[in-house]
Design a protein around this motif. Structure first.
Motif, short mmCIF file in Angstrom:
data_model
loop_
_atom_site.label_atom_id
_atom_site.label_comp_id
_atom_site.label_asym_id
_atom_site.label_seq_id
_atom_site.Cartn_x
_atom_site.Cartn_y
_atom_site.Cartn_z
N ILE A 1 0.85 -1.06 -0.22
CA ILE A 1 0.05 0.02 0.06
C ILE A 1 1.05 1.22 0.18
CG2 ILE A 1 -1.70 1.31 1.23
CD1 ILE A 1 -1.32 -2.51 1.94
N LEU A 2 1.13 2.04 -1.06
CA LEU A 2 1.77 3.20 -1.25
C LEU A 2 0.99 4.37 -0.66
CD1 LEU A 2 3.41 3.14 -4.83
CD2 LEU A 2 4.63 3.06 -2.53
N SER A 3 1.75 5.20 0.03
CA SER A 3 1.29 6.38 0.50
C SER A 3 2.40 7.59 0.09
CB SER A 3 1.30 6.34 1.88
OG SER A 3 0.36 5.46 2.61
N CYS A 4 1.94 8.36 -1.20
CA CYS A 4 2.84 9.26 -1.39
C CYS A 4 2.19 10.05 -2.61
CB CYS A 4 4.09 8.93 -2.15
SG CYS A 4 4.17 7.66 -3.26
N GLY A 5 2.52 11.43 -2.78
CA GLY A 5 1.81 12.24 -3.59
C GLY A 5 2.29 12.35 -4.68
N SER A 6 3.27 11.64 -5.35
CA SER A 6 3.79 11.89 -6.73
C SER A 6 4.49 10.16 -7.11
CB SER A 6 4.79 12.85 -6.59
OG SER A 6 5.63 12.69 -5.62
N ALA A 7 4.78 10.43 -8.42
CA ALA A 7 5.27 9.40 -9.08
C ALA A 7 6.68 8.81 -8.45
CB ALA A 7 5.54 9.40 -10.46
N VAL A 8 6.63 7.43 -8.19
CA VAL A 8 7.97 6.93 -7.64
C VAL A 8 8.42 5.71 -8.70
CG1 VAL A 8 7.54 7.34 -5.42
CG2 VAL A 8 6.58 5.16 -6.28
N GLU A 9 9.64 5.27 -8.67
CA GLU A 9 10.28 4.25 -9.48
C GLU A 9 9.94 2.83 -8.52
OE1 GLU A 9 14.28 4.81 -9.85
OE2 GLU A 9 14.28 6.38 -11.20
N MET A 10 9.71 2.02 -9.31
CA MET A 10 9.40 0.67 -8.55
C MET A 10 10.30 -0.60 -9.08
SD MET A 10 5.08 1.09 -8.29
CE MET A 10 4.36 2.58 -8.04
N PRO A 11 11.41 -0.50 -9.05
CA PRO A 11 12.21 -1.79 -9.58
C PRO A 11 11.79 -2.89 -8.79
CG PRO A 11 13.58 -0.23 -8.38
CD PRO A 11 12.33 0.47 -8.43
N TRP A 12 11.27 -2.98 -7.68
CA TRP A 12 10.95 -3.78 -6.73
C TRP A 12 9.48 -4.59 -7.15
CZ3 TRP A 12 6.50 -1.96 -5.00
CH2 TRP A 12 6.78 -0.48 -4.72
N ILE A 13 8.79 -4.22 -7.80
CA ILE A 13 7.32 -4.43 -8.25
C ILE A 13 7.14 -6.01 -8.47
CG2 ILE A 13 7.28 -3.97 -10.70
CD1 ILE A 13 4.51 -2.84 -9.99
N SER A 14 8.35 -6.64 -8.97
CA SER A 14 8.14 -8.00 -9.30
C SER A 14 7.95 -8.82 -7.94
CB SER A 14 9.34 -8.51 -10.07
OG SER A 14 10.48 -8.37 -9.20
N LYS A 15 8.49 -8.11 -6.95
CA LYS A 15 8.34 -8.86 -5.69
C LYS A 15 6.89 -8.74 -4.93
CE LYS A 15 13.34 -9.01 -4.89
NZ LYS A 15 14.54 -8.53 -3.97
N VAL A 16 6.27 -8.30 -5.42
CA VAL A 16 4.85 -8.11 -4.68
C VAL A 16 3.65 -8.41 -5.78
CG1 VAL A 16 5.77 -5.94 -3.48
CG2 VAL A 16 4.21 -5.75 -5.74
N ARG A 17 2.70 -9.02 -5.01
CA ARG A 17 1.45 -9.65 -5.70
C ARG A 17 0.50 -8.64 -5.90
NH1 ARG A 17 -0.50 -15.14 -3.74
NH2 ARG A 17 -1.67 -14.94 -5.65
N GLY A 18 0.22 -7.55 -4.97
CA GLY A 18 -0.88 -6.71 -5.00
C GLY A 18 -0.28 -5.15 -4.72
N LEU A 19 -0.87 -4.16 -5.59
CA LEU A 19 -0.20 -2.97 -5.37
C LEU A 19 -1.37 -2.07 -5.18
CD1 LEU A 19 2.15 -0.80 -4.97
CD2 LEU A 19 2.46 -0.87 -7.42
N LEU A 20 -1.68 -1.29 -4.25
CA LEU A 20 -2.53 -0.32 -4.13
C LEU A 20 -1.96 1.09 -3.83
CD1 LEU A 20 -5.77 -1.59 -1.82
CD2 LEU A 20 -6.04 -0.55 -4.26
N HIS A 21 -2.17 2.10 -4.58
CA HIS A 21 -1.85 3.52 -4.54
C HIS A 21 -2.89 4.10 -3.82
CE1 HIS A 21 0.92 6.65 -4.79
NE2 HIS A 21 1.39 6.41 -5.61
N GLY A 22 -2.54 4.46 -2.72
CA GLY A 22 -3.79 5.40 -1.93
C GLY A 22 -3.50 7.08 -2.25
N TYR A 23 -2.09 7.33 -2.74
CA TYR A 23 -1.68 8.75 -2.87
C TYR A 23 -1.74 9.37 -1.40
CZ TYR A 23 -0.55 9.35 -7.75
OH TYR A 23 0.05 9.23 -9.02
N LEU A 24 -2.18 10.70 -1.22
CA LEU A 24 -2.37 11.14 -0.25
C LEU A 24 -3.77 11.26 0.18
CD1 LEU A 24 0.56 13.92 -0.17
CD2 LEU A 24 0.58 11.53 0.85
N GLY A 25 -4.48 10.39 0.91
CA GLY A 25 -5.96 10.22 1.19
C GLY A 25 -6.54 11.06 2.15
N GLY A 26 -5.87 12.01 2.62
CA GLY A 26 -6.68 12.99 3.65
C GLY A 26 -7.29 12.15 4.81
N GLN A 27 -7.54 12.68 5.70
CA GLN A 27 -7.93 12.13 7.09
C GLN A 27 -8.69 10.84 7.42
OE1 GLN A 27 -10.08 15.77 8.78
NE2 GLN A 27 -11.72 14.32 9.10
N ALA A 28 -9.58 10.45 6.31
CA ALA A 28 -10.01 9.27 6.15
C ALA A 28 -9.52 8.07 5.37
CB ALA A 28 -11.48 9.36 6.05
#
Length: 810
Positions: free
Chosen positions: A446-473
């Protein structure tokens, strides 16, 4: 003029006084004429009305307000109705907090992934950014308060933002960097606009006649107010002539007096001032009306639930190998990652909101139905390596069916005033991921950030959810997506390159010392990657769902395109359909495809819906630098309907009659632009596109330091004291980072290191004036005793002018 009679009752001094703030957050009042102050507050994703007095500047805590997801997050919803709803709730809270002008939304383009303020901006695409901004503005202004679209214009980096000169050709400026503002003005009908700090092709934006008068007021017919960014005034008289009404914050009357003297001497016609006063009065009087009604507090719980709904619809599912999501009932999960305990939910800088409620992941599991067997932080939040935390996380991971791994960027990495140094996730987080993969391969990140990032590690994960910066809830919203209570429907509003070096502006960001050259031209984001055929990690417009959609029955006519979308899965869901246009002619260089329409639709399982996307004035246009206006090229156009920029489902063509404009370019002189592979453009070819020589991009170290030179240039100063001061600033920044006080270190870079000398006067609310800055510059330029005595003399004059009956000592 609407207020001609009222203006006629004012003295020249009173009119001039309205042109700058009363203090740091309020406009000037004229009590005898019934003209009240109005309050301005930061508010792109929540109201930041400082709890301290209005005469104090700084990033102090604001009064509690709902922290909604940031613009970068909500843009992933591609839902203008949702954007308008956010705007309405922001407007309601502005009324509750007695705020007349809400300083947002921000619509600057994501030219480069490393811009430190990308979390505050919607997209790399001007059409999407403009439509989302217009929706926010309509919502905010439906309550009678004003939105303030920012930062106008071509402000696409934070480093040296108060002095940098943006060098960009006219066509790129119009098509990429001004289109979102144009939509905000014409469709959103924003009541105010904030000018940016930077120069644009040599002239500060709020003094730029071409930008402010010819385009904004002339072509777009803008009747509202232009407000400077705080401390953003260079030449107040030039700004006034360009139609810049309100200078913020106060300068203690210094620039008001400049205006009075210029009019008395005949340098400026008083009618120029009267027109500016008239527009400002309209903003004051129209935004006062809502406060005549009885004061009503907003419903904190209801606004929190809305924030959650917005976050849910903005979450992007980027990977779902083997349908690991939604989580199957009874699966035991290990929750790992510091961001699970303390949610990363907003950016840093002037947009920081003090939330009314704040959800954290570990507090929300019981209601989600997901069974957590425990939590381990796994890593130090600010990058320090800690093997013990990795070992403890691995022990927990061995006992789980699935790992929920919360990764991201910390609060000090994405902040106003400085840009990121790389696109990488901190190394200590990657080391944790590598170690967890050795003991349990069922990892959902589960990614928490407000901009694009590199993901050379993505092959090691089965699921990827990007929440960006989702506010107080946002934390609860993510759990609802993982549990399957919510079907993810967000899609990326920006491209994720495989590596930073692939980005088109890589070689020209953040520019050199004095300027930044936009050599890539039109080709930013997907416009570049698609045209230059560069592989990316995730394309613009990409996002997965727990269901599938099929497109069919394409129908094209001269006014619109229609097609059918069918939900072919077994789960109800929302699909974002995207219209792209591509011109077949090779006479004028253009991107391979450009977004020209979109719609978000809800479809039940097995259901079909017909969708119609109309063409508008922007669908086929391009800006012709020879005719200096928008034109249409006579040609065949590809009409592309896609699920993302790289996933075109339906394709047709339409011939469009042109406007008969001459071809503006000599093709043989711009060969690289015609290929679209513009990541490496020679200076000669860029100058051909510009139609002029590029300015020298380095500081002139032979000249004395002046008003527009920044404090960092003291490293080259003739005055030894200035050089010592520079090294003390550098040391303080290093030391604060070393001891973990990164927020304070960032503040030094934002408010001191990159501050122009004129900013010492413009940002101190009249405590220091420009004659005193002259003394500081004398010291910096090697004339210590002359400068010090000049500074003290001018300080005495300033204090005496404010309190003529008292004797000033010192």
């Amino acid at each position: 003029m609407k207020y001609k009679e009222l203006i006629a009752e004012m003295t020249l001094e009173e009119k001039a006084s309205l042109m700058s703030g009363k203090d740091f957050w309020q406009t000037q009042d004229i009590e005898r004429l019934g003209i009240n102050s109005i309050f301005l507050a930061d508010g792109p994703h929540g109201i930041r009305k400082q709890a301290v007095a209005a005469d104090k500047l700084g990033l102090n805590a604001g009064r509690p307000a709902t922290c909604y997801p940031t613009a970068a997050t909500v843009a992933n919803s591609w839902n203008t109705e949702l954007g308008e709803k956010v705007g309405e709730y922001l407007g309601e809270e502005a009324i509750a907090q007695k705020v007349n002008v809400l300083l947002g939304p921000g619509v600057n383009m994501k030219r480069n992934p490393l811009c430190g303020r990308n979390f505050e901006y919607f997209s790399e695409d001007p059409y999407l950014a403009g439509k989302m901004a217009a929706s926010y503005i309509r919502g905010i202004q439906s309550y009678g308060v004003a939105a303030c679209v920012k930062h106008f214009a071509a402000n696409n980096q934070e480093e040296r933002r108060m002095s940098i000169d943006t060098i960009v050709d006219e066509r790129t400026l119009r098509e990429i960097y001004l289109t979102a503002f144009e939509i905000a003005v014409k469709e959103g009908k924003t009541k105010s606009i904030m000018s940016s700090y930077n120069r644009l092709n040599g002239t500060y934006t709020n003094e730029n006649q071409h930008l402010m008068n010819e385009i904004l007021r002339g072509e777009w017919g803008y009747k509202g107010v232009v407000i400077t960014d705080w401390g953003g005034t260079n030449d107040r008289l030039a700004g006034l002539l360009a139609g810049n009404e309100l200078e913020m914050p106060t300068t203690g009357g210094e620039t008001d007096q400049e205006i009075v003297e210029a009019i008395k001497s005949g340098r400026i016609n008083e009618e120029v001032l009267d027109e500016c006063v008239d527009r400002l009065l309209d903003l004051i009087f129209t935004t006062e009306k809502p406060f005549r009604r009885p004061h009503v507090e907003f419903d904190v719980e209801r606004h929190h639930r809305v924030s959650q709904k917005v976050a849910e619809e903005s979450i992007v599912l980027l990977k779902n190998e083997g349908n690991i999501l939604p989580l199957k009932f009874g699966k035991k999960v290990a929750v790992i990652g510091d961001f699970a305990k303390d949610a990363r939910y907003q950016g840093a800088g002037s947009s920081i909101v003090n939330p009314t409620i704040l959800d954290h992941t570990m507090d929300c599991f019981e209601e989600s139905g997901i069974v957590s067997i425990g939590f381990e932080p796994g890593f130090e939040r600010y990058g320090k390596k800690n093997q013990k935390k990795i070992d403890e996380a691995c022990e927990l991971a061995k006992k789980a069916d699935v790992i929920l791994l919360y990764l991201g960027l910390d609060e000090a990495t994405e902040a106003e005033g400085l840009d990121r140094h790389s696109m990488k996730i901190p190394e200590n987080q990657i080391e944790l991921l590598d170690a967890l993969h050795e003991v349990n391969q069922n990892i959902i990140v589960i990614l928490s950030c407000g901009s694009a990032v590199e993901m050379p590690w993505i092959s090691k994960v089965r699921g990827l959810l990007h929440g960006y910066l989702g506010g107080q809830a946002g934390a609860r919203a993510i759990l609802r997506v993982m549990s399957g209570d919510v079907n993810p429907s967000g899609k990326l509003a920006e491209t994720y390159p495989l590596r930073y070096e692939d980005s088109p502006s890589f070689h020209h960001f953040p520019g050199n010392e004095a300027s930044v050259e936009y050599r890539e031209g039109l080709f930013i984001g997907y416009r570049y990657y698609d045209t230059a055929d560069v592989n990316v990690l995730f394309p613009f417009g990409y996002g997965l769902s727990y269901t599938t959609f099929e497109y069919s029955d394409l129908q094209i006519n001269k006014n619109s395109v229609s097609f059918r979308v069918t939900n072919t899965g077994d789960t109800a869901g929302m699909e974002i359909v995207q219209l792209y246009i591509g011109c077949h002619s090779k006479d004028i260089f253009r991107p391979k495809k450009e977004l020209k329409g979109f719609e978000k639709i809800f479809i039940n399982a097995g259901e079909s819906k017909m969708v119609t996307i109309p063409f508008d004035e922007k669908t086929f246009r391009y800006f012709n630098v020879q005719t200096n206006q928008w034109e249409i090229e006579a040609a065949e156009y590809s009409i592309m309907i896609g699920s993302s920029s790289a996933d075109i489902r339906l394709l047709g063509t339409l011939y469009k009659e042109g406007t008969g404009a001459p071809i503006p370019y000599e093709k043989e002189k711009l060969p690289t632009y015609y290929t679209g592979k513009t990541n490496k453009i020679s200076e000669e070819e860029f100058e051909t596109l510009l139609g002029r020589k590029v300015p020298v991009s380095t500081w002139d170290r032979s000249k004395p330091l002046g008003y527009n030179d920044i404090i960092a240039q003291c490293q080259y100063a003739k005055g030894g004291l200035a050089r010592i001061g520079y090294y003390l600033i550098v040391f303080a920044h290093w030391y604060l980072r070393k001891v973990g006080r990164r927020d304070a270190a960032n503040l030094i870079m934002m408010s001191i290191y990159h501050l122009p000398f004129r900013g010492i006067a413009r940002m101190t609310g009249g405590v220091v004036n420009m004659p005193m800055v002259d003394g500081i510059l004398m010291i910096a330029n090697g004339h210590f005793f002359k400068g010090f005595s000049h500074f003290l003399r001018e300080r005495r004059k300033l204090l005496k002018s404010r309190n003529p009956k008292s004797e000033v000592v010192g």
